[in-house]
Design a protein around this motif. Structure first.
Motif, PDB file in Angstrom:
ATOM      1  N   TYR A 170      -4.616   3.050   5.174  1.00 18.07           N
ATOM      2  CA  TYR A 170      -4.940   3.456   3.809  1.00 18.07           C
ATOM      3  C   TYR A 170      -3.965   4.530   3.335  1.00 18.07           C
ATOM      4  O   TYR A 170      -3.482   4.498   2.201  1.00 18.07           O
ATOM      5  CB  TYR A 170      -6.370   3.973   3.755  1.00 18.07           C
ATOM      6  N   GLN A 171      -3.687   5.469   4.245  1.00 18.06           N
ATOM      7  CA  GLN A 171      -2.830   6.594   3.846  1.00 18.06           C
ATOM      8  C   GLN A 171      -1.412   6.149   3.520  1.00 18.06           C
ATOM      9  O   GLN A 171      -0.709   6.810   2.765  1.00 18.06           O
ATOM     10  CB  GLN A 171      -2.809   7.643   4.955  1.00 18.06           C
ATOM     11  N   LYS A 172      -0.999   5.027   4.119  1.00 15.31           N
ATOM     12  CA  LYS A 172       0.362   4.551   3.858  1.00 15.31           C
ATOM     13  C   LYS A 172       0.494   3.975   2.455  1.00 15.31           C
ATOM     14  O   LYS A 172       1.583   3.927   1.910  1.00 15.31           O
ATOM     15  CB  LYS A 172       0.718   3.479   4.887  1.00 15.31           C
ATOM     16  N   VAL A 173      -0.642   3.517   1.903  1.00 16.16           N
ATOM     17  CA  VAL A 173      -0.596   2.938   0.561  1.00 16.16           C
ATOM     18  C   VAL A 173      -0.287   4.053  -0.436  1.00 16.16           C
ATOM     19  O   VAL A 173      -0.927   5.105  -0.405  1.00 16.16           O
ATOM     20  CB  VAL A 173      -1.951   2.286   0.214  1.00 16.16           C
ATOM     21  N   PRO A 174       0.711   3.879  -1.306  1.00 15.96           N
ATOM     22  CA  PRO A 174       1.040   4.928  -2.285  1.00 15.96           C
ATOM     23  C   PRO A 174      -0.188   5.270  -3.134  1.00 15.96           C
ATOM     24  O   PRO A 174      -0.891   4.345  -3.571  1.00 15.96           O
ATOM     25  CB  PRO A 174       2.120   4.275  -3.163  1.00 15.96           C
ATOM     26  N   PRO A 175      -0.440   6.578  -3.360  1.00 17.31           N
ATOM     27  CA  PRO A 175      -1.642   7.005  -4.078  1.00 17.31           C
ATOM     28  C   PRO A 175      -1.810   6.317  -5.432  1.00 17.31           C
ATOM     29  O   PRO A 175      -2.925   6.035  -5.853  1.00 17.31           O
ATOM     30  CB  PRO A 175      -1.432   8.507  -4.254  1.00 17.31           C
ATOM     31  N   SER A 176      -0.696   6.019  -6.090  1.00 13.71           N
ATOM     32  CA  SER A 176      -0.824   5.430  -7.423  1.00 13.71           C
ATOM     33  C   SER A 176      -1.416   4.024  -7.364  1.00 13.71           C
ATOM     34  O   SER A 176      -1.976   3.534  -8.345  1.00 13.71           O
ATOM     35  CB  SER A 176       0.545   5.387  -8.091  1.00 13.71           C
ATOM     36  N   LEU A 177      -1.279   3.361  -6.208  1.00  8.88           N
ATOM     37  CA  LEU A 177      -1.763   1.978  -6.106  1.00  8.88           C
ATOM     38  C   LEU A 177      -3.153   1.876  -5.506  1.00  8.88           C
ATOM     39  O   LEU A 177      -3.720   0.794  -5.414  1.00  8.88           O
ATOM     40  CB  LEU A 177      -0.799   1.157  -5.237  1.00  8.88           C
ATOM     41  N   ARG A 178      -3.709   3.030  -5.085  1.00  7.00           N
ATOM     42  CA  ARG A 178      -4.930   2.973  -4.295  1.00  7.00           C
ATOM     43  C   ARG A 178      -6.143   2.506  -5.087  1.00  7.00           C
ATOM     44  O   ARG A 178      -7.090   2.003  -4.510  1.00  7.00           O
ATOM     45  CB  ARG A 178      -5.218   4.337  -3.693  1.00  7.00           C
ATOM     46  N   PRO A 188      -7.630  -0.874  -2.593  1.00 11.08           N
ATOM     47  CA  PRO A 188      -7.508  -0.203  -1.291  1.00 11.08           C
ATOM     48  C   PRO A 188      -8.614   0.821  -1.056  1.00 11.08           C
ATOM     49  O   PRO A 188      -9.151   0.921   0.041  1.00 11.08           O
ATOM     50  CB  PRO A 188      -6.144   0.456  -1.371  1.00 11.08           C
ATOM     51  N   ASP A 189      -8.978   1.549  -2.136  1.00  8.55           N
ATOM     52  CA  ASP A 189     -10.077   2.507  -2.008  1.00  8.55           C
ATOM     53  C   ASP A 189     -11.338   1.820  -1.509  1.00  8.55           C
ATOM     54  O   ASP A 189     -12.005   2.283  -0.582  1.00  8.55           O
ATOM     55  CB  ASP A 189     -10.384   3.119  -3.388  1.00  8.55           C
ATOM     56  N   LYS A 190     -11.638   0.712  -2.141  1.00  7.98           N
ATOM     57  CA  LYS A 190     -12.860  -0.013  -1.808  1.00  7.98           C
ATOM     58  C   LYS A 190     -12.743  -0.618  -0.413  1.00  7.98           C
ATOM     59  O   LYS A 190     -13.709  -0.642   0.368  1.00  7.98           O
ATOM     60  CB  LYS A 190     -13.080  -1.114  -2.844  1.00  7.98           C
TER      61      LYS A 190
END
Lengths: 237, 399
Positions: A170-178, A188-190
């Motif tokens: 999850y942390q690897k996913v860029p925050p803007s796409l989460r 990704p959040d879900k």
């Protein structure tokens, strides 16, 4: 300007902090910090006492000048800094997980999860508290387990491998796409929240399965007493 | 006469070994655990909901694949749980056979000790003992009864071991009760899954028929993927159910065997204690010798407290023995009959064990076969699950 999302998030965060799990987690955090502080303080004091003893010993042979005292103080400061840097909580790496004792694994994973807390979305943070609690609950059971048994390997894989992998992924996913749904699927959040939920369920199930033998032994003993002393069932005939 | 029944014609001890459990065909395995109507309606509703979503989704979409995955995974947990039980209950009959051996050793030892005391092997006890066959030296009878004093310690130890062995058998049965409770729950879950699988089969078939004219592609997809997996899953579930039912029945067999064996052990202890008490009375009558068997008396009280039936039996017998020994013109015969009782009890146990062992072995063989079969299915199901999860990852990467 505070948007409604932020307000909801703040409220959720507040609720989480005052919930029993949240309070327990905060207590654990405080306890851990206190212990870490004590550990480091003890080491620093011992090291400084050692240096002081050496300095005094040298002082008996060759009188220490101002420079000597100064050098001693510098040595004490340097050693203290070194110890503080050295005693940082060990990093959680897959290689370390493979060699950790099984009964230490839940607490280590729990600590590591705590460190990741701020990087996770708030619903996941709520789940983190439950996860930490269930990790704590399973610890005594894992301590009694033979490290080579299939259950032990399963627990190690779940707690030491699959859980961190999910969070790291999850942390690897860029925050803007989460927050964006992936191809019409869950965001990704879900996905993180769902994954944590599955792991939590599995830990609870594992806990129940490990307790199964003890539960059965107790039930058997109770039934034995019934049969023997109450003549219950066919045995009395 | 009441006195006769006590020693002369004791109630014949019949220990019947339960019949071996025959193999159970998977088709007959379902329906053994009843489902109530509310459960049925609930499950049927679930099935209907599932079919409705399946029909509504595009048969080429990943969602359709996900739905079919749900079918292949159906009942996986239930099967694994039941299989976990079957791994445990497989070794239970074997263990039970070992425990029989433990009791058996003690019984054999008891028999040896008792044989040493048997008056019928001692020749004529009424002749007097002579040194070198000439010089009279004490009475043979008195000497014989002295043998009891030295043997009583040993006998009481054996009887205590037997009581311990009996406790183990009882504990075994308690464990079986608990195990069977778990199995029953597992069977209930399997039964529910079987019901779901069968209803799915029926209704999907019907749905495919309905769709044949309006949407042939979907009908084909339903037949080739969903229905195919439903049928495969039904077989898996039924096979596991058959094994579980078989294990459930086998456990009952072990339990019944234990009950019979406990009866035998009780009876062997009772007859032994009765014979020793008879000896005390006979010694009093014949030689005016007060035979003190403290250990046996003490054991008597504890045994009577533990085994209720033994207690009553002993109480009834004591009076009878006294009367018989005093009234009988040849009290030594009473003693011989008391020993005969022990022998017949032990013979009954031996015959029982021989038959029971045969039946048990047969049951274990059948069960092992079935478990092996179901393991094959489980391995296949596991393989499918793993393949599917890796496929899912692949799909995830492509996305």
């Amino acid at each position: 300007m505070a948007g409604s999302d932020d307000i909801i998030e703040h409220a959720a965060d507040f609720l989480r902090r005052i919930s029993p799990e949240g309070r327990a987690a905060a207590r654990r955090r405080r306890e851990r910090r206190r212990q870490a502080f004590l550990r480091i303080a003890r080491r620093v004091v011992l090291a400084c006492l050692g240096i002081l003893a050496v300095a005094i010993a040298i002082g008996f042979v060759v009188p220490l000048q101002t420079e000597g005292v100064f050098l001693t103080m510098i040595a004490m400061a340097l050693v203290s800094v070194a110890i503080i840097l050295w005693s940082r909580a060990p990093d959680f790496t897959p290689e370390k997980v493979a060699t950790t004792d099984l009964h230490l694994l839940p607490s280590q994973t729990g600590e590591w999860l705590e460190q990741q807390r701020l990087a996770l979305p708030s619903p996941a943070q709520r789940q983190l508290d439950q996860l930490t609690a269930s990790l704590e609950a399973i610890t005594p059971q894992l301590a009694a387990l033979d490290a080579r048994s299939p259950e032990a390997l399963e627990a190690r894989r779940l707690i030491g491998d699959e859980l961190p992998e999910l969070v790291r992924g999850y942390q690897k996913v860029p925050p803007s796409l989460r927050r964006q749904p992936l191809n019409g699927g869950p965001s990704p959040d879900k996905q993180l929240v769902e994954g944590l939920g599955t792991i939590g369920e599995e830990i609870a199930r594992m806990n129940a399965r490990l307790a199964d033998n003890d539960l059965k032994a107790l039930a058997t003993q109770n039934r034995f007493l019934e049969i023997k002393y109450k003549g219950d069932g066919e045995m009395g005939e | 006469m009441a006195t006769d029944t006590a020693i002369d014609t004791p109630v014949e001890l019949t220990l019947t070994p339960p019949a071996p459990i025959p193999a159970l065909a998977p088709e007959k395995a379902a329906g053994l655990v009843p489902l109530d109507d509310t459960q049925r309606t609930k499950l049927d509703e679930k099935v209907d909901g599932f079919i409705a979503t399946l029909v509504a989704t595009d048969s080429n979409s990943p969602e359709f694949g996900k739905q079919v995955d749900q079918i292949t995974n159906m009942g996986r947990r239930e099967i694994m749980e039941a299989a976990g039980h079957s791994n445990r209950f497989l070794d239970r009959p074997t263990k039970a056979m070992d425990k029989d051996g433990n009791v058996g050793t003690n019984l054999a030892e008891l028999r040896r000790t008792i044989e040493d005391l048997d008056p019928s092997t001692k020749g004529d006890l009424f002749t007097s003992r002579k040194i070198f066959g000439i010089i009279p030296f004490g009475s043979k009878m008195r000497n014989y009864f002295d043998g009891y004093k030295s043997a009583q310690n040993h006998i009481s130890t054996i009887l205590q071991h037997l009581a311990g062995g009996k406790d183990e058998l009882l504990k075994d049965n308690a464990a079986i009760d608990v195990e069977r409770q778990g199995l029953w729950a597992a069977m209930g879950k399997l039964e529910q899954m079987i019901h779901v699988a069968k209803t799915l089969d029926e209704r999907l078939e019907q749905k495919a028929l309905d769709l044949d004219s309006s949407d042939p592609a979907k009908a084909k997809a339903i037949r080739e993927s969903a229905l195919f997996y439903v049928r495969q899953r039904t077989t898996d579930l039924l096979t596991q159910m058959a094994v579980t039912v078989q294990g459930y029945l086998a456990l009952d067999l072990v339990k019944k065997n234990n009950v019979e064996l406990v009866k035998g052990v009780d009876r062997a202890s009772t007859t032994t204690v009765a014979a020793l008490r008879t000896a005390v009375t006979v010694a009093q009558a014949l030689t005016n010798q007060k035979l003190v068997l403290d250990q046996i008396t003490a054991l008597n009280t504890t045994t009577a407290n533990i085994i209720d039936s033994t207690g009553t039996m002993l109480k009834n017998q004591t009076g009878a023995i006294h009367q018989q020994a005093a009234a009988s013109t040849i009290p030594i015969d009473t003693l011989k009959r008391a020993f005969q009782n022990i022998y017949s009890t032990m013979d009954a146990i031996d015959t029982f064990k021989l038959q029971a062992l045969g039946n048990m072995k047969q049951t274990v063989d059948v069960l092992t076969d079935e478990v092996e079969k179901s393991r094959g299915y489980i391995a296949r199901a596991e393989g499918a699950a793993q393949a599917e999860s890796s496929a899912r990852e692949e799909a995830f990467k492509i996305d």
